[in-house]
Scaffold this active site. Structure first.
Site, PDB file in Angstrom:
ATOM      1  N   ASN A 257       0.841  -1.194   0.000  1.00  0.00           N
ATOM      2  CA  ASN A 257       0.000   0.000   0.000  1.00  0.00           C
ATOM      3  C   ASN A 257       0.878   1.245   0.000  1.00  0.00           C
ATOM      4  O   ASN A 257       2.111   1.144  -0.038  1.00  0.00           O
ATOM      5  CB  ASN A 257      -0.962  -0.017   1.198  1.00  0.00           C
ATOM      6  CG  ASN A 257      -0.218  -0.123   2.524  1.00  0.00           C
ATOM      7  OD1 ASN A 257       0.544   0.749   2.907  1.00  0.00           O
ATOM      8  ND2 ASN A 257      -0.446  -1.242   3.229  1.00  0.00           N
TER       9      ASN A 257
ATOM     10  N   LYS B 228     -14.306   0.269  14.838  1.00  0.00           N
ATOM     11  CA  LYS B 228     -13.039  -0.417  15.083  1.00  0.00           C
ATOM     12  C   LYS B 228     -12.622  -0.277  16.547  1.00  0.00           C
ATOM     13  O   LYS B 228     -12.108  -1.230  17.153  1.00  0.00           O
ATOM     14  CB  LYS B 228     -11.957   0.145  14.164  1.00  0.00           C
ATOM     15  CG  LYS B 228     -10.620  -0.559  14.266  1.00  0.00           C
ATOM     16  CD  LYS B 228      -9.570   0.037  13.349  1.00  0.00           C
ATOM     17  CE  LYS B 228      -9.826  -0.273  11.899  1.00  0.00           C
ATOM     18  NZ  LYS B 228      -8.688   0.151  11.038  1.00  0.00           N
TER      19      LYS B 228
END
Length: 406
Positions: A212, A339
Site C-alpha cells: 500500500n 473499530k
C-alpha cells in the site's frame, strides 16, 4: 547549545570510529561540559590517550588498577562523578559484555557501578550489527534501561554500505543538550512504548508483492515523540525510506506475519502500544518460487486474510494502553468508532486519507482522536511531528492517573 557544568563520562571502545570520539570530546567541552574519558586497550590502538587528554583537559583512564588519587577508588569515583555516561563508539564486544554483566576492564567495571543514565552509541560493520547475538544483547540492554543512539547508514570503513556508522559528534552533543534541558518533563520515563509504522509487503513471487501507499511518517513521528517524553521506545517498521529517530530501538519487518511476530514479542511488558502501521489485510495464497511469466489473457490472484494484529492485541490486553489508527476514505469517524469497539481499543486516531491536509506520504495530517468514553477530539492540519506530540500530550492528560499501573 549549552551543557554548562554537566559531568559527561565518555567510555571509548576499540573501533575505527574512535576518531569521532575525539571530536565529540571537543564539541562537549565547547558546549560547557566537564568531560572525562575512559578507554579500553583496543581503543588505544586507534587513538592515543594524549589526544583525549588535550581535548578534555583531564586525565584519561584505561587501567582499573592505576589509582591516580590514593584517596579514592578510581572506577567508583568516576562512576559517581558522572551525570551521564556515553559509550561511543560501542563495539559488539562491549555491548555483549554489558548485556551479560561482565566487568573485565575499567570501562565495563564503571558501567556496572554507575547510577547515572548510560547512553550507548554502537559503531560496527553492518553484518555484525544485525547478527542475532548482537540484536539479542541490544534487546537485553533496552530491557535493562539503557538508551541507544542508533547508528546511521552510509559508507563504512570496511567498505560496506549500510547501518553501522557512529552518529555524528554534533548530533550526539545536541541530544545530550536536549537531555539536560528537557529531563524535567518526561512523563513516560520508565515506560515501554511499542509503535508500529509503515506498510507491509506480501510477496507474490521473487520480484512482485502486494502493498500500500503508507510512508510510515506518522508512525515514525509518534516514535520520536514518545522517545522525547522519556519512554523506552520500540519501533516496529515495515519497509520505508525514513531515518530512525535517535534513541529509538527499531525492528525491521517486511510481511504482516513478521510484524505480527515482532509485536507479540514486545507486547507483554509494554505500557503503551500505538498501532499505526498499514498492515496488509490480504496476502497471496500461493507464493511462487520463480517469477510468474506473462501469458495471454487475464489472470486471477487468489488472496487469503492475514492475521488481524490489532484485534489480537485487544483480546490479549491486560494493563496496556492500546491505541489504533484508522485510515479511511469515507465516514472515517463512523468506521473508526466501530473499530474502537470491536477491537477493544482505548483510543483510535482516525483520518480521511483523501483530505488534502493529510494522508499517505504527506508531511502533515488531519485526524480525530476517539476515546472509549465517547470523546471525539479533532486536530487540524499540522506537521506530523507536531501532531504526534499533541496526541501524546492529550492522551497522557487523560490517562495520568492510570499510567503508574501500566
Amino acid at each position: 547549545m549549552k551543557i554548562d557544568n554537566k559531568n559527561i563520562l565518555l567510555c571509548v571502545t576499540g573501533g575505527i570510529a574512535v576518531y569521532k570520539a575525539v571530536a565529540l570530546v571537543s564539541k562537549l567541552s565547547q558546549a560547557g561540559a566537564n568531560v572525562k574519558v575512559v578507554m579500553t586497550d583496543s581503543a588505544k590502538e586507534f587513538v592515543q590517550p594524549l589526544s583525549f587528554q588535550v581535548m578534555s583537559r583531564n586525565d584519561v583512564y584505561f587501567d582499573t588498577f592505576d589509582e591516580k588519587d590514593s584517596r579514592v577508588i578510581a572506577h567508583i569515583d568516576l562512576a559517581d562523578w558522572a551525570d551521564l555516561v556515553v559509550v561511543a563508539p560501542a563495539t559488539a564486544n562491549v555491548i555483549g559484555k554489558l548485556a551479560n554483566g561482565i566487568a573485565d576492564n575499567m570501562v565495563t567495571t564503571i558501567l556496572l557501578a554507575t547510577q547515572a543514565d548510560v547512553w550507548i552509541a554502537p559503531a560496527m560493520n553492518v553484518h555484525m550489527y544485525t547478527h542475532p547475538a548482537v540484536m539479542r544483547n541490544i534487546d537485553q540492554l533496552h530491557v535493562d534501561g539503557y538508551q541507544f543512539i542508533e547508528p546511521s547508514e552510509g559508507f563504512l570503513a570496511c567498505g560496506y554500505v549500510g547501518k553501522g556508522r557512529l552518529e555524528e559528534p554534533e548530533k550526539i552533543t545536541e541530544l545530550i543538550s536536549h537531555h539536560f534541558t528537557k529531563v524535567s518533563y518526561q512523563p513516560l520515563r520508565g515506560k515501554k512504548v511499542v509503535i508500529t509504522a509503515g506498510p507491509t509487503r506480501e510477496r507474490i513471487d521473487p520480484v512482485r508483492y502486494v502493498s500500500n501507499f503508507s510512508s510510515g511518517k506518522m508512525g515514525y513521528a509518534m516514535a520520536e515523540a514518545a522517545q522525547k517524553l522519556g519512554a523506552h521506545t520500540v519501533l516496529i517498521s515495515g519497509p520505508v525510506e525514513l531515518s530512525v529517530p535517535t534513541g529509538v530501538h527499531v525492528i525491521h519487518v517486511e510481511s504482516a506475519a513478521e510484524m505480527f511476530d515482532a509485536v507479540i514479542s514486545q507486547y507483554d511488558d509494554a505500557s503503551i502500544v500505538v498501532k499505526s502501521a498499514a498492515v496488509a489485510d490480504y496476502r497471496p495464497k500461493n507464493i511462487h518460487d520463480q517469477k510468474m511469466k506473462k501469458k495471454d489473457g487475464d489472470d486471477v490472484l487468489e488472496l487469503e486474510r492475514t492475521t488481524d494484529i490489532l484485534k489480537t492485541l485487544g483480546k490479549r490486553k491486560e494493563n496496556q494502553l492500546l491505541i489504533g489508527f484508522a485510515a479511511e476514505t469515507t465516514d472515517a469517524i463512523g468506521y473508526g468508532q466501530k473499530k474502537l469497539e470491536s477491537k477493544n481499543l482505548d483510543y483510535i486516531i482516525v483520518n480521511d486519507v483523501t483530505d488534502p491536509g493529510g494522508g499517505f506520504g504527506s508531511d502533515t495530517n488531519v485526524v480525530t482522536l476517539l476515546s472509549r468514553e465517547g470523546e471525539a477530539i479533532p486536530f487540524s492540519a499540522m506537521p506530523k511531528v507536531q501532531l504526534a506530540e499533541q496526541l501524546f500530550e492529550t492522551i497522557l492528560q487523560q490517562e495520568s492517573s492510570k499510567l503508574h499501573d501500566r
